[in-house]
Design an enzyme around this catalytic site. Sequence first.
Site, mmCIF file in Angstrom:
data_model
loop_
_atom_site.group_PDB
_atom_site.id
_atom_site.type_symbol
_atom_site.label_atom_id
_atom_site.label_comp_id
_atom_site.label_asym_id
_atom_site.label_seq_id
_atom_site.Cartn_x
_atom_site.Cartn_y
_atom_site.Cartn_z
ATOM 1 N N ASN A 1 43.949 41.679 33.132
ATOM 2 C CA ASN A 1 42.612 41.222 33.524
ATOM 3 C C ASN A 1 42.046 42.229 34.523
ATOM 4 O O ASN A 1 42.435 42.239 35.691
ATOM 5 C CB ASN A 1 42.719 39.821 34.159
ATOM 6 N N TRP A 2 41.141 43.068 34.032
ATOM 7 C CA TRP A 2 40.592 44.135 34.897
ATOM 8 C C TRP A 2 39.498 43.622 35.831
ATOM 9 O O TRP A 2 38.987 44.378 36.655
ATOM 10 C CB TRP A 2 40.050 45.281 34.027
ATOM 11 N N LYS A 3 39.113 42.373 35.669
ATOM 12 C CA LYS A 3 38.054 41.799 36.511
ATOM 13 C C LYS A 3 36.843 42.753 36.543
ATOM 14 O O LYS A 3 36.514 43.336 35.529
ATOM 15 C CB LYS A 3 38.582 41.495 37.905
ATOM 16 N N HIS B 1 38.844 30.903 34.214
ATOM 17 C CA HIS B 1 39.498 31.604 35.337
ATOM 18 C C HIS B 1 39.033 31.005 36.666
ATOM 19 O O HIS B 1 37.847 30.682 36.823
ATOM 20 C CB HIS B 1 39.181 33.102 35.281
ATOM 21 N N GLU C 1 38.333 32.271 39.422
ATOM 22 C CA GLU C 1 37.240 32.966 40.101
ATOM 23 C C GLU C 1 35.887 32.500 39.571
ATOM 24 O O GLU C 1 34.891 32.535 40.286
ATOM 25 C CB GLU C 1 37.418 34.491 39.970
ATOM 26 N N GLU D 1 47.821 29.507 36.380
ATOM 27 C CA GLU D 1 47.567 30.403 37.510
ATOM 28 C C GLU D 1 47.310 29.586 38.777
ATOM 29 O O GLU D 1 46.165 29.145 39.009
ATOM 30 C CB GLU D 1 46.333 31.266 37.231
ATOM 31 N N GLY E 1 46.121 37.280 43.612
ATOM 32 C CA GLY E 1 45.750 38.362 44.527
ATOM 33 C C GLY E 1 46.301 38.233 45.938
ATOM 34 O O GLY E 1 45.882 38.973 46.828
ATOM 35 N N SER F 1 49.712 37.386 41.106
ATOM 36 C CA SER F 1 50.473 38.394 41.846
ATOM 37 C C SER F 1 51.711 38.913 41.126
ATOM 38 O O SER F 1 52.711 39.249 41.771
ATOM 39 C CB SER F 1 50.872 37.850 43.227
ATOM 40 N N GLY G 1 46.384 40.670 37.024
ATOM 41 C CA GLY G 1 45.155 41.238 37.588
ATOM 42 C C GLY G 1 45.424 42.602 38.186
ATOM 43 O O GLY G 1 45.565 43.606 37.483
ATOM 44 N N GLY G 2 45.539 42.651 39.508
ATOM 45 C CA GLY G 2 45.675 43.899 40.274
ATOM 46 C C GLY G 2 46.624 44.926 39.661
ATOM 47 O O GLY G 2 46.256 46.092 39.487
HETATM 48 C C1 PEP Z 1 44.224 37.007 37.761
HETATM 49 O O1 PEP Z 1 43.153 37.312 38.257
HETATM 50 O O2 PEP Z 1 44.249 36.354 36.702
HETATM 51 C C2 PEP Z 1 45.450 37.438 38.414
HETATM 52 C C3 PEP Z 1 46.577 36.920 38.025
HETATM 53 O O3 PEP Z 1 45.304 38.359 39.421
HETATM 54 P P1 PEP Z 1 46.488 39.057 40.267
HETATM 55 O O4 PEP Z 1 47.561 39.489 39.302
HETATM 56 O O5 PEP Z 1 45.849 40.185 40.947
HETATM 57 O O6 PEP Z 1 47.024 38.011 41.195
#
Ligand code: PEP
Length: 250
Positions: A11-13, A99, A101, A168, A174, A211, A232-233
């Site tokens: 997930n590049w957001k 999601h 966010e 999640e 994050g 994370s 994500g990150g």
């Molecule tokens: C996400 O945004 O779905 C996610 C899991 O982010 P991160 O891995 O950065 O926690």
Amino acid sequence: MTNNYMYFIANWKMHGNIADINKTSSVTKLSRLKKFKKHKIIYCPPYTLLKNFYNKVKNSNLSIGAQNCHSNSDYGAFTGSVNAKLIKSTGAKYIILGHSENRNNGETDLTINKKIKAALKENLKIIFCVGEQLSEKRKNNTHKVLKKQLTLGLKNIKKFNNIIIAYEPVWSIGTGVLPKNLELSKNVNSIKKILTKSKKSKNIKILYGGSVNPKNAKELSKIKEISGFLIGGSSLNSKKFIDIIKKSTN
Ligand code: PEP
């Protein structure tokens, strides 16, 4: 992991440009290796990169997905919005919906339900995100929250072969803070029970997101109820993404 294949969803957001797509060649190469061919590696970049990314990976084992869509399934006067039809036309096969966010920005269970239906109509595969906030976890309300999100989000949906759940915990996204393996399997089993009880599906795949990084991937991959990760990150860096894939499939 007991499953014979796993999902690794990047997930590049709100990140990425054309040069970043070119930096993912090592992942494309990995996906072609015999050992990794069976796994599903999916990039979900911003809308602006969907078509270019699809063109780059269309002859590989990678797939492309979007991160959201408008709830209206038809074209129309919705300035600034992108619906499932438009996403489908880029070559994308997957879509992340629900999601946290976006939930935090006011997206309701009802809207998510409409989006899921609109995306299913276009035969997109849904990565449906659910998870509790820290305050809800502290009040021991995780099960209740998951039940509400799953029941309302999947209301009146009969076919589940195009739906994957991503569990999640919002407090883990994050932050570098992860649930303990026991808590994680308990919550994933809760999701399974909720779906079985409501006669949704026994066999739906459940992923974990929050994370995930090269350091914790191996340990997380020992949880047999989990069929992969939404990342994500760490997915923005091909080396880290590859490390996660390798460590969880060893
Ligand atoms: C996400 O945004 O779905 C996610 C899991 O982010 P991160 O891995 O950065 O926690």
